[in-house]
Scaffold this motif. Structure first.
Motif, short mmCIF file in Angstrom:
data_model
loop_
_atom_site.label_atom_id
_atom_site.label_comp_id
_atom_site.label_asym_id
_atom_site.label_seq_id
_atom_site.Cartn_x
_atom_site.Cartn_y
_atom_site.Cartn_z
N PRO A 18 70.30 -50.20 -4.93
CA PRO A 18 69.14 -49.42 -5.33
C PRO A 18 69.45 -48.57 -6.56
O PRO A 18 70.57 -48.10 -6.74
CB PRO A 18 68.88 -48.52 -4.12
CG PRO A 18 69.58 -49.18 -2.99
CD PRO A 18 70.74 -49.91 -3.57
N GLU A 40 60.85 -47.41 3.08
CA GLU A 40 60.17 -48.70 2.95
C GLU A 40 58.72 -48.66 3.44
O GLU A 40 57.89 -49.41 2.96
CB GLU A 40 60.95 -49.78 3.69
CG GLU A 40 62.22 -50.17 2.98
CD GLU A 40 62.95 -51.32 3.64
OE1 GLU A 40 62.59 -51.69 4.79
OE2 GLU A 40 63.87 -51.85 3.01
N SER A 49 60.38 -49.10 -14.96
CA SER A 49 59.64 -47.96 -14.41
C SER A 49 59.67 -46.81 -15.39
O SER A 49 60.42 -46.75 -16.31
CB SER A 49 60.22 -47.53 -13.08
OG SER A 49 61.56 -47.11 -13.21
N TYR A 97 58.61 -52.23 -2.49
CA TYR A 97 59.83 -52.86 -2.97
C TYR A 97 60.88 -52.82 -1.86
O TYR A 97 60.94 -51.87 -1.10
CB TYR A 97 60.35 -52.12 -4.21
CG TYR A 97 61.26 -52.96 -5.08
CD1 TYR A 97 60.73 -53.73 -6.11
CD2 TYR A 97 62.63 -52.98 -4.87
CE1 TYR A 97 61.57 -54.51 -6.91
CE2 TYR A 97 63.45 -53.75 -5.66
CZ TYR A 97 62.92 -54.51 -6.68
OH TYR A 97 63.73 -55.28 -7.46
N TYR A 150 57.60 -47.52 -7.22
CA TYR A 150 57.90 -48.62 -6.31
C TYR A 150 56.77 -48.86 -5.30
O TYR A 150 56.86 -49.73 -4.46
CB TYR A 150 59.22 -48.37 -5.58
CG TYR A 150 60.33 -48.23 -6.58
CD1 TYR A 150 60.92 -49.36 -7.13
CD2 TYR A 150 60.76 -46.99 -7.02
CE1 TYR A 150 61.92 -49.24 -8.08
CE2 TYR A 150 61.76 -46.87 -7.97
CZ TYR A 150 62.33 -48.00 -8.49
OH TYR A 150 63.31 -47.89 -9.44
N ARG A 151 55.70 -48.08 -5.41
CA ARG A 151 54.52 -48.33 -4.58
C ARG A 151 53.67 -49.44 -5.16
O ARG A 151 52.87 -50.05 -4.48
CB ARG A 151 53.67 -47.06 -4.45
CG ARG A 151 54.34 -46.00 -3.60
CD ARG A 151 53.49 -44.76 -3.49
NE ARG A 151 52.22 -44.98 -2.84
CZ ARG A 151 52.00 -44.88 -1.53
NH1 ARG A 151 53.00 -44.61 -0.72
NH2 ARG A 151 50.81 -45.06 -1.03
N ASN A 200 60.20 -52.37 -10.94
CA ASN A 200 61.56 -52.06 -10.50
C ASN A 200 62.19 -51.08 -11.46
O ASN A 200 61.56 -50.57 -12.36
CB ASN A 200 62.39 -53.35 -10.34
CG ASN A 200 62.53 -54.11 -11.63
OD1 ASN A 200 62.55 -53.52 -12.71
ND2 ASN A 200 62.62 -55.42 -11.55
N ASP A 201 63.49 -50.84 -11.28
CA ASP A 201 64.17 -49.82 -12.08
C ASP A 201 64.25 -50.18 -13.55
O ASP A 201 64.46 -49.31 -14.38
CB ASP A 201 65.56 -49.56 -11.52
CG ASP A 201 66.41 -50.82 -11.50
OD1 ASP A 201 67.60 -50.73 -11.77
OD2 ASP A 201 65.89 -51.90 -11.19
N TRP A 209 65.17 -53.53 -0.94
CA TRP A 209 66.50 -53.74 -1.50
C TRP A 209 67.42 -54.51 -0.57
O TRP A 209 68.55 -54.75 -0.91
CB TRP A 209 67.15 -52.40 -1.87
CG TRP A 209 66.63 -51.93 -3.17
CD1 TRP A 209 67.06 -52.30 -4.41
CD2 TRP A 209 65.54 -51.07 -3.38
NE1 TRP A 209 66.29 -51.71 -5.37
CE2 TRP A 209 65.35 -50.94 -4.76
CE3 TRP A 209 64.68 -50.37 -2.54
CZ2 TRP A 209 64.37 -50.16 -5.32
CZ3 TRP A 209 63.70 -49.59 -3.08
CH2 TRP A 209 63.55 -49.48 -4.47
N VAL A 226 66.02 -44.06 -6.51
CA VAL A 226 65.80 -44.37 -5.10
C VAL A 226 66.90 -43.74 -4.24
O VAL A 226 66.62 -43.21 -3.16
CB VAL A 226 65.73 -45.90 -4.89
CG1 VAL A 226 65.65 -46.24 -3.41
CG2 VAL A 226 64.54 -46.47 -5.64
N LEU A 273 59.69 -42.12 -5.77
CA LEU A 273 59.38 -43.48 -5.30
C LEU A 273 58.05 -44.01 -5.80
O LEU A 273 57.72 -45.17 -5.58
CB LEU A 273 59.40 -43.50 -3.77
CG LEU A 273 60.74 -43.22 -3.12
CD1 LEU A 273 60.57 -43.04 -1.62
CD2 LEU A 273 61.74 -44.31 -3.43
N ILE A 296 56.78 -47.60 0.27
CA ILE A 296 56.81 -48.41 -0.95
C ILE A 296 56.63 -49.89 -0.63
O ILE A 296 56.66 -50.28 0.53
CB ILE A 296 58.12 -48.18 -1.75
CG1 ILE A 296 59.33 -48.62 -0.93
CG2 ILE A 296 58.24 -46.74 -2.19
CD1 ILE A 296 60.64 -48.54 -1.67
#
Length: 193
Positions: free
Chosen positions: A121, A38, A193, A43, A183-184, A189-190, A45, A125, A180, A41
């Motif tokens: 996640p 975390e 991406s 994002y 997610y920076r 999100n997934d 969860w 991730v 990752l 990034i």
């Protein structure tokens, strides 16, 4: 407009780590690994409260500027403005924009939000978690704190040079940073991406 302070609470619980960890990696405290991820990034969860203190930047025409939360996903937001006469925070309604909220006056705002997804996640991730945990749990061939290590036994010799910052760069050295990278950025999100 400038960010003065951010206070991010710890979530009640982090997501479960992946199942395929080595014994040493599984022995690591999951919160330790999630906190390293975390820190890299934007994002989240696991839901938690985040408070931002922001200086507004009102213009002469009073239009103001749009402030965007620095973490995502955001599920709820409240805004307060500092009242200098009352010396306290006062609730302040706000206008939403597609990317955040309008800060129309040159004063200090306190924005409180619930940040974090309750979804599991995505696979990328969890793989980043696995790589980082395995890297952090790996034992070094050299004694702790050594920059270099060499041993000669007869005709056999071994020389090891270590980067003294290897653990500080664990997210990069483990390969987790590559996974990752999406997610920076905010709002990624997934699914896209």
């Amino acid at each position: 407009m400038s960010l003065l302070h951010i206070d991010e609470a710890e979530p009640a619980a982090y997501p479960a780590p992946p199942d395929d960890l080595s014994t040493a990696a599984a022995a690591l405290e999951p919160a330790l690994v999630w906190q390293r991820i975390e820190a890299f990034i934007r994002y989240r969860w696991a839901e938690r409260q985040v408070v931002w203190l922001v200086n507004g930047s009102g213009y002469r025409n009073g239009a103001g500027a749009v402030w965007t939360p620095t973490l995502c996903p955001v599920s709820s937001m409240a805004r307060e403005v500092w009242d200098y006469e009352a010396e306290d925070w006062v609730a302040s309604p706000y206008r939403k924009t597609p990317t955040g909220m309008l800060l129309a006056h040159k004063c200090q705002y306190r924005i409180t939000a619930t940040v974090g997804s309750t979804d599991a996640p995505p696979a990328a991730v969890l793989e980043a978690y696995r790589r980082l945990a395995e890297y952090m749990a790996a034992t070094s061939a050299a004694p702790a704190g050594a920059r270099s290590y060499s041993i000669d036994v007869g005709q056999i010799s071994e020389n090891i040079r270590l980067d003294p910052n290897h653990m500080a760069r664990a997210i990069h050295n483990s390969g987790a940073a590559d996974l990752l990278r999406p997610y920076r950025r905010l709002g990624v999100n997934d699914e896209n991406s």
